[in-house]
Design a protein around this motif. Structure first.
Motif, PDB file in Angstrom:
ATOM      1  N   HIS A   9       0.820  -1.211   0.000  1.00  0.00           N
ATOM      2  CA  HIS A   9       0.000   0.000   0.000  1.00  0.00           C
ATOM      3  C   HIS A   9       0.860   1.271   0.000  1.00  0.00           C
ATOM      4  CE1 HIS A   9      -4.159  -1.471   0.371  1.00  0.00           C
ATOM      5  NE2 HIS A   9      -3.634  -2.495   1.012  1.00  0.00           N
ATOM      6  N   LEU A  10       1.964   1.253   0.745  1.00  0.00           N
ATOM      7  CA  LEU A  10       2.826   2.435   0.759  1.00  0.00           C
ATOM      8  C   LEU A  10       3.470   2.643  -0.612  1.00  0.00           C
ATOM      9  CD1 LEU A  10       4.192   4.777   2.242  1.00  0.00           C
ATOM     10  CD2 LEU A  10       6.055   3.195   2.791  1.00  0.00           C
ATOM     11  N   ALA A  11       3.982   1.577  -1.208  1.00  0.00           N
ATOM     12  CA  ALA A  11       4.611   1.704  -2.528  1.00  0.00           C
ATOM     13  C   ALA A  11       3.618   2.239  -3.555  1.00  0.00           C
ATOM     14  CB  ALA A  11       5.170   0.349  -2.973  1.00  0.00           C
ATOM     15  N   ARG A  12       2.386   1.764  -3.500  1.00  0.00           N
ATOM     16  CA  ARG A  12       1.369   2.238  -4.440  1.00  0.00           C
ATOM     17  C   ARG A  12       1.114   3.728  -4.266  1.00  0.00           C
ATOM     18  NH1 ARG A  12      -4.297  -0.986  -4.830  1.00  0.00           N
ATOM     19  NH2 ARG A  12      -4.495  -0.206  -2.710  1.00  0.00           N
ATOM     20  N   LEU A  13       1.082   4.188  -3.013  1.00  0.00           N
ATOM     21  CA  LEU A  13       0.880   5.615  -2.752  1.00  0.00           C
ATOM     22  C   LEU A  13       2.056   6.445  -3.262  1.00  0.00           C
ATOM     23  CD1 LEU A  13      -0.610   7.996  -1.438  1.00  0.00           C
ATOM     24  CD2 LEU A  13       0.454   7.351   0.751  1.00  0.00           C
ATOM     25  N   ALA A  27       2.024   6.676  -7.008  1.00  0.00           N
ATOM     26  CA  ALA A  27       0.961   7.578  -7.472  1.00  0.00           C
ATOM     27  C   ALA A  27       1.392   9.027  -7.384  1.00  0.00           C
ATOM     28  CB  ALA A  27      -0.308   7.345  -6.649  1.00  0.00           C
ATOM     29  N   GLU A  28       2.299   9.331  -6.469  1.00  0.00           N
ATOM     30  CA  GLU A  28       2.815  10.695  -6.334  1.00  0.00           C
ATOM     31  C   GLU A  28       3.966  10.983  -7.290  1.00  0.00           C
ATOM     32  OE1 GLU A  28       3.879  11.532  -2.311  1.00  0.00           O
ATOM     33  OE2 GLU A  28       1.801  11.712  -1.648  1.00  0.00           O
ATOM     34  N   GLY A  29       4.442   9.970  -7.991  1.00  0.00           N
ATOM     35  CA  GLY A  29       5.492  10.180  -8.978  1.00  0.00           C
ATOM     36  C   GLY A  29       6.891   9.854  -8.512  1.00  0.00           C
ATOM     37  N   HIS A  30       7.037   9.248  -7.332  1.00  0.00           N
ATOM     38  CA  HIS A  30       8.361   8.878  -6.842  1.00  0.00           C
ATOM     39  C   HIS A  30       8.830   7.580  -7.490  1.00  0.00           C
ATOM     40  CE1 HIS A  30       7.985  12.060  -3.937  1.00  0.00           C
ATOM     41  NE2 HIS A  30       6.818  11.567  -3.554  1.00  0.00           N
ATOM     42  N   VAL A  31      10.123   7.366  -7.467  1.00  0.00           N
ATOM     43  CA  VAL A  31      10.720   6.140  -7.986  1.00  0.00           C
ATOM     44  C   VAL A  31      10.928   5.204  -6.801  1.00  0.00           C
ATOM     45  CG1 VAL A  31      12.658   5.114  -9.221  1.00  0.00           C
ATOM     46  CG2 VAL A  31      11.855   7.423  -9.827  1.00  0.00           C
ATOM     47  N   VAL A  32      10.366   4.018  -6.890  1.00  0.00           N
ATOM     48  CA  VAL A  32      10.388   3.084  -5.757  1.00  0.00           C
ATOM     49  C   VAL A  32      11.084   1.794  -6.165  1.00  0.00           C
ATOM     50  CG1 VAL A  32       8.989   1.746  -4.132  1.00  0.00           C
ATOM     51  CG2 VAL A  32       8.237   4.039  -4.832  1.00  0.00           C
ATOM     52  N   HIS A  33      12.024   1.363  -5.327  1.00  0.00           N
ATOM     53  CA  HIS A  33      12.618   0.042  -5.511  1.00  0.00           C
ATOM     54  C   HIS A  33      12.262  -0.796  -4.303  1.00  0.00           C
ATOM     55  CE1 HIS A  33      15.528  -2.584  -7.674  1.00  0.00           C
ATOM     56  NE2 HIS A  33      15.510  -3.212  -6.495  1.00  0.00           N
ATOM     57  N   GLY A  34      11.636  -1.944  -4.547  1.00  0.00           N
ATOM     58  CA  GLY A  34      11.236  -2.827  -3.468  1.00  0.00           C
ATOM     59  C   GLY A  34      12.292  -3.873  -3.174  1.00  0.00           C
ATOM     60  N   PHE A  35      12.246  -4.392  -1.954  1.00  0.00           N
ATOM     61  CA  PHE A  35      13.121  -5.497  -1.557  1.00  0.00           C
ATOM     62  C   PHE A  35      12.279  -6.409  -0.686  1.00  0.00           C
ATOM     63  CE2 PHE A  35      16.314  -7.841   0.743  1.00  0.00           C
ATOM     64  CZ  PHE A  35      17.395  -7.937  -0.124  1.00  0.00           C
ATOM     65  N   ASP A  36      12.120  -7.673  -1.103  1.00  0.00           N
ATOM     66  CA  ASP A  36      11.223  -8.564  -0.375  1.00  0.00           C
ATOM     67  C   ASP A  36      11.712 -10.003  -0.478  1.00  0.00           C
ATOM     68  OD1 ASP A  36       8.022  -8.119   0.628  1.00  0.00           O
ATOM     69  OD2 ASP A  36       8.697 -10.180   0.297  1.00  0.00           O
ATOM     70  N   GLY A  37      11.612 -10.730   0.632  1.00  0.00           N
ATOM     71  CA  GLY A  37      12.088 -12.104   0.671  1.00  0.00           C
ATOM     72  C   GLY A  37      11.108 -13.122   0.137  1.00  0.00           C
ATOM     73  N   MET A  38       9.838 -12.734  -0.068  1.00  0.00           N
ATOM     74  CA  MET A  38       8.820 -13.646  -0.587  1.00  0.00           C
ATOM     75  C   MET A  38       8.782 -14.945   0.218  1.00  0.00           C
ATOM     76  SD  MET A  38       7.655 -11.700  -2.959  1.00  0.00           S
ATOM     77  CE  MET A  38       6.563 -12.720  -3.931  1.00  0.00           C
ATOM     78  N   THR A  39       8.910 -14.851   1.530  1.00  0.00           N
ATOM     79  CA  THR A  39       8.899 -16.047   2.366  1.00  0.00           C
ATOM     80  C   THR A  39       7.512 -16.679   2.375  1.00  0.00           C
ATOM     81  OG1 THR A  39       8.387 -14.736   4.335  1.00  0.00           O
ATOM     82  CG2 THR A  39      10.716 -15.130   3.850  1.00  0.00           C
ATOM     83  N   ASP A  40       7.452 -17.951   2.769  1.00  0.00           N
ATOM     84  CA  ASP A  40       6.189 -18.681   2.717  1.00  0.00           C
ATOM     85  C   ASP A  40       5.452 -18.671   4.058  1.00  0.00           C
ATOM     86  OD1 ASP A  40       7.790 -20.350   4.197  1.00  0.00           O
ATOM     87  OD2 ASP A  40       7.590 -22.090   2.877  1.00  0.00           O
ATOM     88  N   TYR A  41       5.697 -17.671   4.886  1.00  0.00           N
ATOM     89  CA  TYR A  41       4.954 -17.554   6.145  1.00  0.00           C
ATOM     90  C   TYR A  41       3.451 -17.541   5.879  1.00  0.00           C
ATOM     91  CZ  TYR A  41       2.980 -15.302  10.296  1.00  0.00           C
ATOM     92  OH  TYR A  41       2.189 -14.994  11.380  1.00  0.00           O
ATOM     93  N   TYR A  42       3.046 -16.913   4.770  1.00  0.00           N
ATOM     94  CA  TYR A  42       1.680 -17.046   4.285  1.00  0.00           C
ATOM     95  C   TYR A  42       1.704 -17.089   2.766  1.00  0.00           C
ATOM     96  CZ  TYR A  42       1.601 -11.906   3.580  1.00  0.00           C
ATOM     97  OH  TYR A  42       1.874 -10.617   3.191  1.00  0.00           O
ATOM     98  N   ASP A  43       0.549 -17.252   2.162  1.00  0.00           N
ATOM     99  CA  ASP A  43       0.360 -17.492   0.729  1.00  0.00           C
ATOM    100  C   ASP A  43       1.243 -16.605  -0.158  1.00  0.00           C
ATOM    101  OD1 ASP A  43      -0.595 -18.116  -1.771  1.00  0.00           O
ATOM    102  OD2 ASP A  43      -2.561 -17.189  -1.477  1.00  0.00           O
ATOM    103  N   VAL A  44       2.233 -17.226  -0.790  1.00  0.00           N
ATOM    104  CA  VAL A  44       3.152 -16.466  -1.640  1.00  0.00           C
ATOM    105  C   VAL A  44       2.443 -15.931  -2.882  1.00  0.00           C
ATOM    106  CG1 VAL A  44       5.274 -16.609  -3.017  1.00  0.00           C
ATOM    107  CG2 VAL A  44       5.160 -17.724  -0.778  1.00  0.00           C
ATOM    108  N   SER A  45       1.397 -16.600  -3.338  1.00  0.00           N
ATOM    109  CA  SER A  45       0.694 -16.127  -4.536  1.00  0.00           C
ATOM    110  C   SER A  45       0.058 -14.759  -4.282  1.00  0.00           C
ATOM    111  CB  SER A  45      -0.368 -17.132  -4.977  1.00  0.00           C
ATOM    112  OG  SER A  45      -1.426 -17.228  -4.041  1.00  0.00           O
ATOM    113  N   LEU A  46      -0.373 -14.494  -3.053  1.00  0.00           N
ATOM    114  CA  LEU A  46      -0.904 -13.179  -2.725  1.00  0.00           C
ATOM    115  C   LEU A  46       0.196 -12.133  -2.797  1.00  0.00           C
ATOM    116  CD1 LEU A  46      -3.186 -11.334  -1.734  1.00  0.00           C
ATOM    117  CD2 LEU A  46      -2.670 -12.077   0.608  1.00  0.00           C
ATOM    118  N   LYS A  47       1.377 -12.481  -2.319  1.00  0.00           N
ATOM    119  CA  LYS A  47       2.512 -11.550  -2.396  1.00  0.00           C
ATOM    120  C   LYS A  47       2.866 -11.264  -3.855  1.00  0.00           C
ATOM    121  CE  LYS A  47       4.532 -13.133   1.974  1.00  0.00           C
ATOM    122  NZ  LYS A  47       5.755 -13.608   2.660  1.00  0.00           N
ATOM    123  N   ARG A  48       2.848 -12.310  -4.670  1.00  0.00           N
ATOM    124  CA  ARG A  48       3.182 -12.098  -6.085  1.00  0.00           C
ATOM    125  C   ARG A  48       2.123 -11.244  -6.787  1.00  0.00           C
ATOM    126  NH1 ARG A  48       7.729 -14.206  -7.025  1.00  0.00           N
ATOM    127  NH2 ARG A  48       8.457 -16.138  -6.036  1.00  0.00           N
TER     128      ARG A  48
END
Length: 352
Positions: free
Chosen positions: A31-35, A38-59
């Protein structure tokens, strides 16, 4: 009432900035990245995609963000310092917002080492990357869990917080302490934010509101601890990320003397460092929250009342005066409105 003198509200960032956000496949990071995008900033994400919960939702969250040409992401664990350093070196961030980590209070009772690895060692790696790059502002997610056994409410940032009841809470407090030391030693402007009970669309499947909705629609019973006599400061996710966004601009400055710090301001006397609660400032009984969920779903829950869980708290409730004084903003989405938005998303995403 808190009064902070000589703290004019900061202007919003007038030019696009390069912002590294950890945890962009997570509930709040998405949600923060989307905001920010939307304001025009350049965002680079970093995420481990761990399987603590449904990875398909993360993807799915990342897929939505990747529709914007100003978003890119590195998949990796926070504990992988070389990968994190390469990512930061290539991106050259102006600002870092650290939201990633091992979540889940309950899970910390079963797998404490995962919390040490991610929330302590991983956070250290992020803080060290921020120091190396001399970012204009480092912002880090903490939690209301750091208040632990405190009984004076609403919780205020200047309250002593030394009685954590879970490893999760303890690792979040450790992160606060490490960040303060770095802010002091390296003059690194740092804001910690303590989240309260966050809910809304794209939520985490391990969170109570998500599990309740799924069970109610399937006709399965829901477990209600402490017989429902629990109180939480339910904070709608859009309100939360708006608060984070505004705090990006409220860069703490090292005070000239302790006398310059107003009563109620958590600004450190020896560092450009501040802790800020982000909450709705309203305590809601769990049973009332469930009532709102039933209303939105149009279906009654099968309720299984149970005793208190180890490490749980009967109530959490934020004093958000400092957030309001720093940003002019007060989260205010009422529970029924927020639940309605979550249910619309939940039904659509899961076709229920």
């Amino acid at each position: 009432m808190l009064r902070i003198r000589d703290l004019p509200l900061p202007p919003l960032l007038s030019t696009p900035r390069r912002i590294l956000v950890t945890g962009t496949a997570g509930f709040i990071g998405f949600h923060l990245a989307r905001l920010l995008l939307a304001e025009g900033h350049v965002v680079h994400g970093f995420d481990g995609m761990t399987d603590y919960y449904d990875v398909s939702l993360k993807r799915a969250r990342h897929a939505a963000l990747l529709q914007n040409q100003h978003f890119a992401v590195t998949e990796g664990l926070l504990e992988d310092q070389p990968l994190l350093d390469r990512t930061a070196d290539a991106f050259q961030p102006d600002i870092i917002v650290h939201l990633a980590g091992q979540a889940g209070v309950r899970h910390s009772l079963e797998a404490p080492r995962a919390y040490i690895d991610s929330n302590v060692m991983g956070s250290f790696n992020v803080i060290e990357a921020a120091r190396r790059h001399g970012v204009a502002h480092l912002l880090i997610a903490s939690s209301s869990s750091v208040y632990g056994a405190n009984t004076s409410m609403p919780f205020a940032e200047v309250d002593k917080a030394d009685t954590q009841l879970t490893i999760y809470g303890a690792t979040k407090k450790a992160g606060e302490s490490m960040a303060h030391a770095y802010a002091h030693l390296h003059d690194l402007p740092t804001t910690m934010f303590r989240f309260f009970t966050v809910y809304g669309p794209w939520g985490r499947p391990d969170l109570a509101f998500f599990k309740f909705a799924d069970a109610i629609l399937d006709g399965r019973p829901i477990d209600i601890y402490n017989h429902g006599q629990m109180y939480r400061d339910f904070t709608y996710v859009d309100d939360l990320v708006r608060g984070i966004r505004l705090l990006i601009d409220a860069v703490p400055q090292r005070p000239d003397s302790p006398e310059d710090i107003a009563a109620g301001d958590s600004l450190s006397p020896v560092a450009p460092y501040r802790i800020v609660n982000i909450g709705n400032s309203t305590k809601v009984r769990l049973l009332d929250f469930i009532d709102a969920l039933e209303t939105s779903l149009g279906q009654k829950a099968v309720r299984n009342y149970m005793g208190m869980q180890p490490g749980d708290l009967e109530a959490t409730w934020a004093n958000a005066d400092l957030l309001r004084q720093l940003t002019g903003y007060q989260p205010q989405t009422d529970v029924q409105t927020g639940i309605d938005a979550f249910v619309r998303w939940f039904r659509d995403y899961y076709d229920k």
